[in-house]
Design an enzyme around this catalytic site. Structure first.
Site, PDB file in Angstrom:
ATOM      1  CB  SER B 156      -0.915  -0.051   1.229  1.00  0.00           C
ATOM      2  OG  SER B 156      -1.934   0.906   1.148  1.00  0.00           O
ATOM      3  NE  ARG B 226      -7.881   1.129  11.046  1.00  0.00           N
ATOM      4  CZ  ARG B 226      -6.853   0.825  10.272  1.00  0.00           C
ATOM      5  NH1 ARG B 226      -6.449   1.684   9.349  1.00  0.00           N
ATOM      6  NH2 ARG B 226      -6.211  -0.314  10.419  1.00  0.00           N
ATOM      7  CG  ASP B 321      -6.629  -3.880  -3.068  1.00  0.00           C
ATOM      8  OD1 ASP B 321      -7.450  -2.958  -2.821  1.00  0.00           O
ATOM      9  OD2 ASP B 321      -5.402  -3.762  -2.893  1.00  0.00           O
ATOM     10  CG  HIS B 354      -5.667  -2.292   0.411  1.00  0.00           C
ATOM     11  ND1 HIS B 354      -4.843  -2.235  -0.693  1.00  0.00           N
ATOM     12  CD2 HIS B 354      -5.101  -1.497   1.353  1.00  0.00           C
ATOM     13  CE1 HIS B 354      -3.826  -1.432  -0.434  1.00  0.00           C
ATOM     14  NE2 HIS B 354      -3.954  -0.971   0.795  1.00  0.00           N
ATOM     15  CG  ASP B 355      -7.081  -4.791   5.563  1.00  0.00           C
ATOM     16  OD1 ASP B 355      -6.354  -3.832   5.222  1.00  0.00           O
ATOM     17  OD2 ASP B 355      -7.980  -4.706   6.421  1.00  0.00           O
TER      18      ASP B 355
END
Lengths: 381, 381
Positions: B156, B226, B321, B354-355
């Protein structure tokens, strides 16, 4: 302003109706009395067979087409689809568009006075589900003397109401047009709604929903909530096309408060929305979205839910809608086919994400218009 | 606790370094002095040829692997990839992991005291770009006597630093591993970052960034920020797998404060993050993401930017993602090929969004490990 466009229904006047018979809600509460505000476009024929109900989405209201006065700068929210010669052709159909129960545009909602307390309902207004909306829309249909809708039509949350109509009142719906819709929300959808709600709860002016009593409004929280919605109702491609990475102000190289154009745009959208919409209604509407799950009481079998329906269906989805993707419409098609219903599905190639259902996209207009033409022929047959 | 896992680097001790030579920043400001906190894993060989720099992402820090004390419940944030026998094998490599300038875990940042005023920097801390981070990492490399990195590695925002290294200091980087990365943010990415920033600005405890002076912190705003990040770092499928529409508490039928499990999960994630992270640093990091655009000073020609590089590249992307999609990695591949660089690209099929770059996905570990094995053989050759 200059003369109103010839393909518009022109000047329209909202109407009010008050229902004094109690409405029992899914949550267990009972509303002894409620009012709805609505508009109608076109003329009801002698057979009362050409009536079309338009259901609105999260931020919608009764004013779907036309203008309220000559100097109106903007027409109703679905002007692209309602009017003479448009998919919902006012030369053929009698179109009814209401502000849903719980709304903030004239129908009974959190901003109304609670007869039991003499105070504004605020957070005490009961939770409303899509089924509750359909029940109150039945009362409106009865008031207008409409036994059966030629079609119930809606996009997004509006499409969910159209689907629910055909399940709960099968004999009263001939056609359902559900656009950019889904059989229920995904965890991701719910998550985005919850972020929007938290943004509102977090606003110091929210006062647990009693902001009216304090003479304030959680506009900052509502603005944030709308920004979240707005980004997710558009596609990555669409935003890229519109803004790319253009800088609206400031210099990238010496930047703390640089603004990319997409940011200014979001601020503008969010701020203007926060000034015309009620936060408690927004919370209520997002919850109605989260709760919608017609298959639930049929053992999570969507086909079983639709088995009672007598309607034919048009489903429309858009290729870049990632909030209510084409895949979700295919789930509906599969269930309807298993339920032996007539169903047409058009997946429209458009870069505008979920919001595409509001736009005059040629193939979308053609498909929608052709289907409504069939609905109209039946109605006048 | 019981003995630490045998494939962990075990107990690690953070180290500090203070640089008294001025650092000129992209925004025009100059930091006369700054400190970095970092950790190292493994041993630097005699040739100093086996050093690997790990760059962290938005919410990361220097503690990438191992444990700080025997009773630590959680290891470093990239424990899956750093350790004996892991892709970044500490039996072969000397791995350096730092907290970036502007961070909130020990390096000089908005929470540090501004020597000019004797007050905490807060909002007065200068804007930081990825290029600035690379420059301060060069000072760290010099301090450690590392002339050339065997590899600079990151996911990222960390991958963006690795790419920038190979452009700005070509002679000091042999390999770049950029995972779940993009050549620059899309308008949608920027929009989500801006929503996160607005959530922080809107918190009444933010005080224009001077919350430290008021002895408070905008935890609610940071929690919201968040939550936005968290949803967008996961895939719709991933969230469905994890939560579906399971209800955590309350009864759907009688619901105002019903919670779906995905909501409680988001609340928990957001709240715990807001208690361990600094809001001004979060703002700074999201801006660094927005600004990143290495092609800009090369006439928007990404290949021209990479033309100066002497490194070989491994790019890894993940099929679900949607924040930094596989397509964005392909843009990087195309530019690197046009720049005549060696580049490998693995698009890993995984449902975690994405994680995924933090997770031990078998094919991802194989590809990453195989590439680092090649890097290691060169280093010891």
């Amino acid at each position: 302003m200059t003369a109103l466009p010839s393909d518009s229904v022109g000047i329209v006047v909202p109407q009010h109706v008050a229902f004094d018979s109690p409405l029992s809600l899914t949550c267990g509460a009972v509303l002894d009395r409620h009012e709805l505000v609505y508009e109608t476009y076109g003329t009801l024929n002698a057979e009362r067979s050409n009536a079309v109900l338009v259901c609105h989405a999260l931020s919608g209201h009764h004013h779907a087409a036309g203008y309220h006065h000559e100097s109106d700068r903007k027409p109703g929210w679905w002007e692209t689809c309602i009017g003479p010669g448009k998919p919902m052709d006012t030369n053929r159909f009698f179109i009814v568009s209401l502000n849903n129960l719980g709304g903030c545009h004239g129908s009974t909602g959190p901003g109304s006075v609670n007869p039991e307390t003499g105070q504004v309902f605020g957070p005490d207004f009961p939770a409303i589900t899509v089924r509750d909306w359909v029940r109150s829309q039945v009362m409106l249909a009865d008031h207008l003397g409409i036994e059966q809708w030629a079609a119930v039509v809606g996009g997004s949350l509006g499409g969910m109401q159209a689907l629910q109509w055909s399940i709960d009142f099968p004999e009263r719906v001939r056609h359902v047009v559900a656009i950019a819709c889904a059989p229920r929300l995904s965890a991701q959808n719910i998550a985005f709604n919850e972020i929007a709600r938290q943004a509102i709860y977090s606003d110091p002016c929210f006062h647990g929903g009693r902001y009216a009593e304090h003479g304030v409004a959680p506009t900052q929280g509502l603005m944030l909530a709308r920004m979240v919605g707005h980004v997710t109702y558009q596609s990555d491609d669409g935003l890229r096309e519109k803004f790319g990475r253009e800088v609206a102000s400031g210099d990238l190289e010496f930047a703390r408060d640089v603004q990319f154009q997409v940011e200014s745009y979001l601020h503008y959208q969010g701020r203007s929305f926060s000034q015309r919409f009620d936060a408690n209604t927004y919370l209520l509407m997002t919850r109605a979205l989260d709760y919608f799950d017609p298959a639930q009481e049929y053992g999570d079998d969507l086909a079983a839910a639709f088995a009672r329906s007598q309607a034919s269906y048009l489903l429309v989805s858009f290729t870049t809608d990632w909030r209510f993707s084409s895949e979700r419409s295919r789930e509906l098609v599969d269930a309807l086919v298993r339920a032996r219903r007539n169903v047409s599905h058009a997946d429209i190639d458009a870069p505008y994400g979920h919001d595409a259902f509001l736009l005059p996209i040629a193939r979308y207009m053609d498909v929608f218009g052709a289907y409504m033409d069939r609905v109209g022929s039946e109605a006048s047959a």
